[in-house]
Each structure stands twice: as structure tokens, then as C-alpha cells.
Design a protein around this motif. Sequence first.
Motif, mmCIF file in Angstrom:
data_model
loop_
_atom_site.group_PDB
_atom_site.id
_atom_site.type_symbol
_atom_site.label_atom_id
_atom_site.label_comp_id
_atom_site.label_asym_id
_atom_site.label_seq_id
_atom_site.Cartn_x
_atom_site.Cartn_y
_atom_site.Cartn_z
ATOM 1 N N GLY A 1 0.794 -1.222 0.000
ATOM 2 C CA GLY A 1 0.000 0.000 0.000
ATOM 3 C C GLY A 1 0.826 1.272 0.000
ATOM 4 N N GLU A 2 2.140 1.140 0.053
ATOM 5 C CA GLU A 2 3.030 2.305 0.005
ATOM 6 C C GLU A 2 4.181 2.025 -0.965
ATOM 7 O OE1 GLU A 2 4.244 2.887 4.029
ATOM 8 O OE2 GLU A 2 2.328 3.762 4.649
ATOM 9 N N SER A 3 3.816 1.555 -2.151
ATOM 10 C CA SER A 3 4.837 1.158 -3.120
ATOM 11 C C SER A 3 4.513 1.716 -4.500
ATOM 12 C CB SER A 3 4.924 -0.368 -3.190
ATOM 13 O OG SER A 3 3.696 -0.911 -3.657
ATOM 14 N N SER A 4 5.546 1.831 -5.326
ATOM 15 C CA SER A 4 5.393 2.313 -6.703
ATOM 16 C C SER A 4 6.302 1.499 -7.612
ATOM 17 C CB SER A 4 5.756 3.795 -6.799
ATOM 18 O OG SER A 4 4.845 4.597 -6.066
ATOM 19 N N PHE A 5 5.697 0.809 -8.574
ATOM 20 C CA PHE A 5 6.465 -0.047 -9.481
ATOM 21 C C PHE A 5 6.089 0.224 -10.930
ATOM 22 C CE2 PHE A 5 5.866 -2.787 -5.625
ATOM 23 C CZ PHE A 5 7.176 -2.717 -5.188
ATOM 24 N N ILE A 6 7.057 0.011 -11.807
ATOM 25 C CA ILE A 6 6.783 -0.086 -13.240
ATOM 26 C C ILE A 6 7.078 -1.525 -13.618
ATOM 27 C CG2 ILE A 6 7.424 0.665 -15.554
ATOM 28 C CD1 ILE A 6 8.157 3.388 -14.317
ATOM 29 N N THR A 7 6.035 -2.263 -13.962
ATOM 30 C CA THR A 7 6.176 -3.688 -14.264
ATOM 31 C C THR A 7 6.237 -3.875 -15.778
ATOM 32 O OG1 THR A 7 3.763 -3.914 -14.028
ATOM 33 C CG2 THR A 7 5.112 -4.481 -12.132
ATOM 34 N N ASP B 1 4.306 8.978 -8.056
ATOM 35 C CA ASP B 1 4.913 10.024 -7.226
ATOM 36 C C ASP B 1 6.372 9.713 -6.909
ATOM 37 O OD1 ASP B 1 2.462 11.363 -7.076
ATOM 38 O OD2 ASP B 1 1.826 10.126 -5.383
ATOM 39 N N SER B 2 6.708 8.440 -6.949
ATOM 40 C CA SER B 2 8.073 7.979 -6.693
ATOM 41 C C SER B 2 8.221 6.637 -7.388
ATOM 42 C CB SER B 2 8.321 7.834 -5.189
ATOM 43 O OG SER B 2 7.425 6.873 -4.637
ATOM 44 N N LEU B 3 9.414 6.073 -7.351
ATOM 45 C CA LEU B 3 9.631 4.767 -7.975
ATOM 46 C C LEU B 3 10.469 3.892 -7.059
ATOM 47 C CD1 LEU B 3 9.280 2.962 -10.504
ATOM 48 C CD2 LEU B 3 11.478 3.848 -11.310
ATOM 49 N N ASP B 4 9.929 2.723 -6.714
ATOM 50 C CA ASP B 4 10.681 1.760 -5.916
ATOM 51 C C ASP B 4 11.451 0.786 -6.794
ATOM 52 O OD1 ASP B 4 9.890 2.585 -3.256
ATOM 53 O OD2 ASP B 4 7.890 1.907 -3.808
ATOM 54 N N ALA B 5 10.825 0.372 -7.910
ATOM 55 C CA ALA B 5 11.527 -0.592 -8.770
ATOM 56 C C ALA B 5 10.881 -0.685 -10.147
ATOM 57 C CB ALA B 5 11.542 -1.984 -8.128
ATOM 58 N N ALA C 1 12.127 1.163 -23.219
ATOM 59 C CA ALA C 1 12.710 2.202 -22.359
ATOM 60 C C ALA C 1 11.865 3.472 -22.381
ATOM 61 C CB ALA C 1 14.144 2.505 -22.799
ATOM 62 N N LYS C 2 11.346 3.850 -23.541
ATOM 63 C CA LYS C 2 10.499 5.044 -23.639
ATOM 64 C C LYS C 2 9.246 4.909 -22.788
ATOM 65 C CE LYS C 2 9.576 6.138 -27.925
ATOM 66 N NZ LYS C 2 9.018 7.018 -28.984
ATOM 67 N N TYR C 3 8.619 3.739 -22.843
ATOM 68 C CA TYR C 3 7.415 3.527 -22.038
ATOM 69 C C TYR C 3 7.744 3.572 -20.548
ATOM 70 C CZ TYR C 3 3.237 2.789 -24.833
ATOM 71 O OH TYR C 3 2.118 2.985 -25.601
ATOM 72 N N ILE C 4 8.829 2.927 -20.170
ATOM 73 C CA ILE C 4 9.221 2.938 -18.753
ATOM 74 C C ILE C 4 9.407 4.386 -18.279
ATOM 75 C CG2 ILE C 4 11.080 2.386 -17.135
ATOM 76 C CD1 ILE C 4 11.506 -0.220 -18.752
ATOM 77 N N ALA C 5 10.158 5.166 -19.027
ATOM 78 C CA ALA C 5 10.418 6.552 -18.631
ATOM 79 C C ALA C 5 9.130 7.363 -18.580
ATOM 80 C CB ALA C 5 11.413 7.188 -19.597
ATOM 81 N N SER C 6 8.231 7.147 -19.516
ATOM 82 C CA SER C 6 6.987 7.928 -19.554
ATOM 83 C C SER C 6 6.093 7.627 -18.361
ATOM 84 C CB SER C 6 6.230 7.666 -20.857
ATOM 85 O OG SER C 6 5.655 6.371 -20.872
ATOM 86 N N TYR C 7 6.203 6.420 -17.799
ATOM 87 C CA TYR C 7 5.318 6.053 -16.693
ATOM 88 C C TYR C 7 5.756 6.625 -15.351
ATOM 89 C CZ TYR C 7 2.211 3.112 -19.430
ATOM 90 O OH TYR C 7 1.262 2.675 -20.316
ATOM 91 N N LEU C 8 6.889 7.295 -15.331
ATOM 92 C CA LEU C 8 7.246 8.062 -14.135
ATOM 93 C C LEU C 8 6.216 9.164 -13.885
ATOM 94 C CD1 LEU C 8 11.105 8.420 -14.589
ATOM 95 C CD2 LEU C 8 9.910 6.961 -12.946
#
Length: 398
Positions: free
Chosen positions: A199-205, A319-323, A308-315
Motif C-alpha cells: 500500500g506504500e509502493s510504486s512499481f513499473i512492471t 509520485d516515486s519509484l521503488d523498482a 525504455a520510452k514507455y518505462i520513462a513515460s510512466y514516471l
Amino acid sequence: MSNQYVLVINSGSSSLKFAVIDSQTGEAPLTGLGECFGLPEAEISWKYQGEKTVEAISADGNHHQCAFERVVKLLETLSLSSKFVAVGHRIVAGGETFKGTVKVDESVIQEVDRLAELAPLHNKANAEGMRAAMTAFPSLPQFAIFDTAFHQTMPAKAFMYALPYELYEEHKVRRYGAHGTSHYYVSREAAKMLDKSLGESSFITVHLGNGASVSAVKNGECVDTSMGLTPLAGLMMGTRCGDLDPSVIEFLFRKGWEKDEVFEMMNKKSGFLGVSGVTSDARGVLEEMEAGNTRAKLAFDIFTYRVAKYIASYLVALDSLDAIVFTGGIGENSLPIRREILNNLKLLGFVEDEKGNEDARFGNAGLIATSELLGAKALVIPTNEEFVIAQESVALMK
């Protein structure tokens, strides 16, 4: 065997994946795959208690039907058909009709069939698989688990298209996504791996296989994903083109192409296959690239750049990124592809752990890069969609 075993069926456009899996532990005494349906090399293979067997599938008749009949016979031969308590089906598109797991009946099968317009390569085969399983195991409860369900938490700003709003109201034209079961699983495993509260995490899968997609997962919920109304959108894939200017379609129509011809090309003749001109398999593309094939190198470059473009755009969605979490057949195993994606993310501060990247393959999870700039990791986590399907099936039984 435990009374929590589930037969999991994943009936794809040219394949049939199956497993008998424990919904509590994920243990799978039997796993198997029928593949290359429609081709002379069609075959079915399975692994039972560590021993692998491969058989050719007859070129005569329906390969899906032949494969399913062989699975039923195999379950009987191994005395497994009386051991599982339910059958769970992976379904690609549930539209807005199915927002979670449902028990299968004829009305569900008919609706899945109707929703094939959202997943033309998959839903027809999914419906076939459900009908075949209902016939083979009429006394067992059967459940449909939808790839689109996990993405139902996306806000309207992420799933709506900038089209006349009436198209959404009348026809539900919107982004639905796919691979939701995989994104759901690896985001939860990533939280465990990093010892973080979900509940306090941010991921790009990042699910990379013959089909590929990227999702932004905030506090355990999907907030954006790359596939669209259908699984054709987003990343370049094995045979699918991914994002393109819609006017390309109009242009080809004016050049005399027929509608079916255009969509066959975009779904089945594009991606790795279309660019390389050789193969839809990432391993084959790498082999050709190493042999000096410039079109294979171009396919590799387009794919890794777009990921890589999609990963960067999803920032933007977080609000932050854990992994960043890599999964899927390519994401779990292809060292060169992961390495090049990370190279394309150097501006975000990601520095590859070369040994970690080499070790995190062939079923091994691991840390493959770190960004001091973002305070984030890059991880590899093998997906386990079958385990999720088994868990969902047993949960709904109860």
C-alpha cells in the motif's frame, strides 16, 4: 495430493498451456504446453515430477481440440483427473463486463466469445478452451480469470481516448490493457522482495514475451498500462506492431489493401517478424543480429528503445519509484535485451549490476540495476500467472 489443486488452462491463439497447481503453495506436479498450432511442427510437451515428454500433434484436424484431448487422456493416465477441485481459465479480454473472477457457465462463454472483438487473437481460443473443459469435467466448478481485470483501477485520464465521448458511452471504446494477471503477481512479489508495504509502493512492471506490455502500479493498483482497446497497442511485439499512426491504416486502404489484410499484417506479420524478416522469436533475432543481419539489429534496437520510452513515460503516473520489474519469457531470460533497455535509461541513473543481471535468468529472481538518482532498483521476477489463477479459483469457490 492436497485438496487445493486446480487445473489451470491457458488456451491461446496458437497454443494450449496447462498445469495442475496447488493454490496454497504454487507447487505444480504437472505443467505442459501445446504450441505451434496451425504449423507442421505442432507439438505438445509436459513435465511430470521433473521428467519431460514431447509428442507431435497430428496435422489432421483442429490442433486445439487434439491438444486438449491429449491433456484429458494424460490426466487420466497419471491419475490426476480426480485430484483437482476446480478448473481455472486465463481469459485475455473481459471488457467492462468482467471486473473480477467469475464462475463459468454458458452465458460467460458466450460473452467472452462476443468480446473477441477486443482480443481477436485470443478470446475465441479462450472460449474454445472453456467449452472443451466444461465437456471434459462437467462436475467441476470452473472459473474465468481476466487479464483486463487488474487494469480496471486505472483513472479515466489513463484509459480514455481523445475521441468523441459518445464512442465510449455507446461502444465502450477505451484502453483495457492485458497481462494483468502477470502485472498483479510481480508487483506483489516485488513488494515482498524489497520488504515494502504494498500500500506504500510504486512499481513499473515490464512483461516482455511474444506479447509485451508495461504497467504503472501505485500502492498495489494499476494506474496506467501500454496495451489499449486490444492487445495490439503499446510495445512492439513478436508479430504485433504496437503503437503506430492510425493514418497508416487509411494510407494502406488507399493503396488497395483490404481491411482483413491490413489487420492480419499488423497482428501476425509485424513486430520482430516484420522488421527482421526472419523470425518472431527474440532468441532468433539475437542470433541473426550476432550473425550480422542488419534488419535483426534494427528489430532489437526498436524494441529496446520503445520499452525504455514507455518505462520513462510512466514516471509521470507515479509520485516515486521503488523498482522497475522485468518479467515474461524475454524479460526473465534475455540478458542482452535487458542490458540495452537499462542503457537507454542511463539518464534516470540506472547502473547495471552485471553479475546480478547474468544471474537473474532461467527462473532466478534478482537485482539487476540500481538508480541512486531515483532511489530505485531494477529487478527480475519470474511471473506465475497459473498460481494467481489457482488462488483466484479457490477463493471464489469458498
